[in-house]
Enzyme design. Structure first.
Site, short mmCIF file in Angstrom:
data_model
loop_
_atom_site.label_atom_id
_atom_site.label_comp_id
_atom_site.label_asym_id
_atom_site.label_seq_id
_atom_site.Cartn_x
_atom_site.Cartn_y
_atom_site.Cartn_z
N ASN A 291 40.53 43.99 41.49
CA ASN A 291 40.75 43.39 40.11
C ASN A 291 41.55 44.15 39.19
O ASN A 291 41.37 45.49 39.04
CB ASN A 291 39.40 43.34 39.66
CG ASN A 291 38.99 42.05 39.72
OD1 ASN A 291 39.61 40.83 39.81
ND2 ASN A 291 37.56 41.91 39.10
N ASP A 318 43.90 53.57 39.46
CA ASP A 318 42.62 52.74 39.49
C ASP A 318 41.83 53.20 40.67
O ASP A 318 41.47 52.32 41.26
CB ASP A 318 42.89 51.25 39.46
CG ASP A 318 41.74 50.60 39.11
OD1 ASP A 318 40.53 51.19 39.02
OD2 ASP A 318 41.76 49.54 38.90
O1 DOR Z 1 39.24 46.61 41.55
C1 DOR Z 1 38.49 46.97 40.77
N1 DOR Z 1 37.51 47.67 40.75
N2 DOR Z 1 38.96 46.70 39.55
C2 DOR Z 1 38.10 47.40 38.40
O2 DOR Z 1 38.38 46.96 37.33
C3 DOR Z 1 36.86 47.75 38.66
C4 DOR Z 1 37.05 48.76 39.93
C5 DOR Z 1 35.62 49.31 40.46
O3 DOR Z 1 35.12 49.73 39.82
O4 DOR Z 1 35.27 49.17 41.73
#
Ligand code: DOR
Length: 437
Positions: A291, A318
């Site tokens: 995400n 991320d």
């Molecule tokens: O892919 C994602 N994983 N996007 C996010 O914004 C949160 C994250 C997660 O905490 O696993």
């Protein structure tokens, strides 16, 4: 030359410090964990260096010597999911990936929405292999309903606020969060995703999602969220930082906002710069579920263009660890997220620098001083007096991604088996070698 006091040196490497010039062979002098000077070796200096103990002379011949890398978007899973990542294991992965400073997101269990939670992470990070800056929650339990005690979080050292993972859907709450953020002059980091448009989806809404029969999020879910918060930043004067941008329209919206002089910055992840939604149908690899979702080639190309023209200020991983049990399931059942601390540098080299899309200098700028400036972090530079946080890179090292060799406790990367072309040689934190290969 006035005599400079030093107890450690890094010699023979090509020093790239985006703030002070590029590509010069020079010797870095370190004293008591801080940068004491960057010098071309004179015979006198050489004599002085020869007096140091051998283990205090780091040979960086043929390597790049850069400020320790800075990643402002990392998920450490402590407290709550220590099986997926702890503060210490995440810092170990950071060091192996060349990062000496990381910012952790508040979507742990419990959330980082209280002073106790901020202090808990800071305490765990005390002797870790990287500096950890804590980002607090915007709202209690990151539920978007009631503001967290933002002033309290800042008081104990939170460097910014975000509800990352969730969008603050209510504009009135976001307006107040921005007004509060101004009182402390901290940025509001924004996970931009209108949840009315994305609920139930597992990938980008596109020809690919139709072909695969999977529910998709339209790219407009991100665009709407970003446009609203640009408007709120204009109203409140708040600094906003848009996280993991993934669409062409978002890049355009931020480009326009910057031209207007608004206080807007943004980041892109390696996966949004490299992969598209076409990958999903090839293997149904659940590590591709993320995400915001992987988008179309047109979006990916626009994100690259935004990185090249300066619209996108920085690169962030991320890093989002998830356990094998959680990812070993049908694509639509898997939690979103992939890890990135140990692959970011190699991916940027292989897919952007090697393709002539980004210079080393720009890549390093977007992984050091730029992210540090966005959050006012005291790092990302080799300036005299700064902490001796230094990454030494083997700039043409060919290697293959093998997740089982990662220091992260999780293995959820879609880049398993990728052949990359640069690797960290040594990582130095405050004059201490915390990682060497
Ligand atoms: O892919 C994602 N994983 N996007 C996010 O914004 C949160 C994250 C997660 O905490 O696993």
């Amino acid at each position: 030359m006035a005599t400079i006091k030093f107890d450690m040196v890094i010699r023979g490497g090509k020093v790239i410090d985006p703030e002070f010039g590029f590509g010069k062979d020079a010797t870095i002098l370190i004293n008591d964990g801080k940068i004491a000077g960057i010098e071309i070796e004179s015979p006198e200096l050489k004599k002085q260096i020869d007096k140091l103990p051998k283990d205090k002379i780091v040979d960086a011949s043929g390597k790049l010597v850069v400020p320790g890398l800075v990643d402002i978007h990392v998920h450490l899973r402590e407290p709550g999911r220590e099986d997926e990542e702890t503060v210490v294991s995440g810092c170990r992965a950071a060091a192996a990936g060349g990062f000496t400073s990381i910012c952790c997101m508040p979507n742990t269990t419990p959330r980082i929405d209280s002073q106790e939670a901020v202090k808990f992470v800071q305490d765990r990070a005390k002797d870790a292999d990287a500096r950890v800056f804590v980002v607090g929650a915007i709202t209690k339990n990151i539920e978007g309903k009631e503001l967290a005690e933002i002033g309290d979080l800042v008081k104990v050292g939170a460097v910014a606020i975000t509800d990352d993972g969730n969008y603050v859907q209510n504009p009135e709450i976001m307006r107040r969060a921005m007004e509060y953020s101004r009182m402390f002059d901290i940025p509001v980091m924004e996970h931009a995703e209108d949840q009315f448009l994305s609920t139930g989806s597992v990938m980008n809404e596109s020809f690919q999602s139709t072909r695969l029969g999977l529910p998709g999020t339209p790219s407009v879910a991100e665009e709407i969220a970003v446009l609203r918060d640009i408007a709120l930043s204009r109203l409140t004067g708040a600094r906003i930082h848009i996280q993991h941008i993934s669409t062409k329209e978002t890049v355009e919206a931020i480009r326009t906002a910057k031209k207007e002089g608004l206080r807007v910055t943004c980041e892109a992840t390696p996966h949004h710069l490299i992969l598209t939604d076409e990958e999903i149908g090839k293997k149904f690899n659940t590590n591709l579920r993320v995400n915001p979702p992987l988008r179309s080639a047109k979006d990916r190309d626009a994100v690259i263009e935004g990185l090249m023209d300066g619209t996108i200020d920085c690169i962030a991983s991320d890093h989002a660890p998830h356990s094998a049990e959680e990812k070993d399931c049908e694509f639509d059942q898997a939690p979103p997220g992939m890890i990135g601390l140990e692959t970011t540098l190699g991916l940027i080299k292989a897919f952007l620098i090697d393709k002539g899309l980004l210079s080393w200098a720009d890549a390093i700028r977007k992984m050091t001083i730029n992210p540090a400036k966005i959050l006012d972090l005291n790092c990302g530079t080799l300036a005299v007096g700064a902490e001796a946080d230094i990454t030494i890179i083997d700039p043409d090292k060919q290697w293959t991604v093998k997740p089982k060799e990662f220091f992260s406790l999780s293995r959820n990367t879609p880049f398993d088996g990728y052949k990359l072309s640069a690797r960290v040689y040594k990582t130095i934190l405050g004059g201490r070698i915390v990682f060497e290969r």
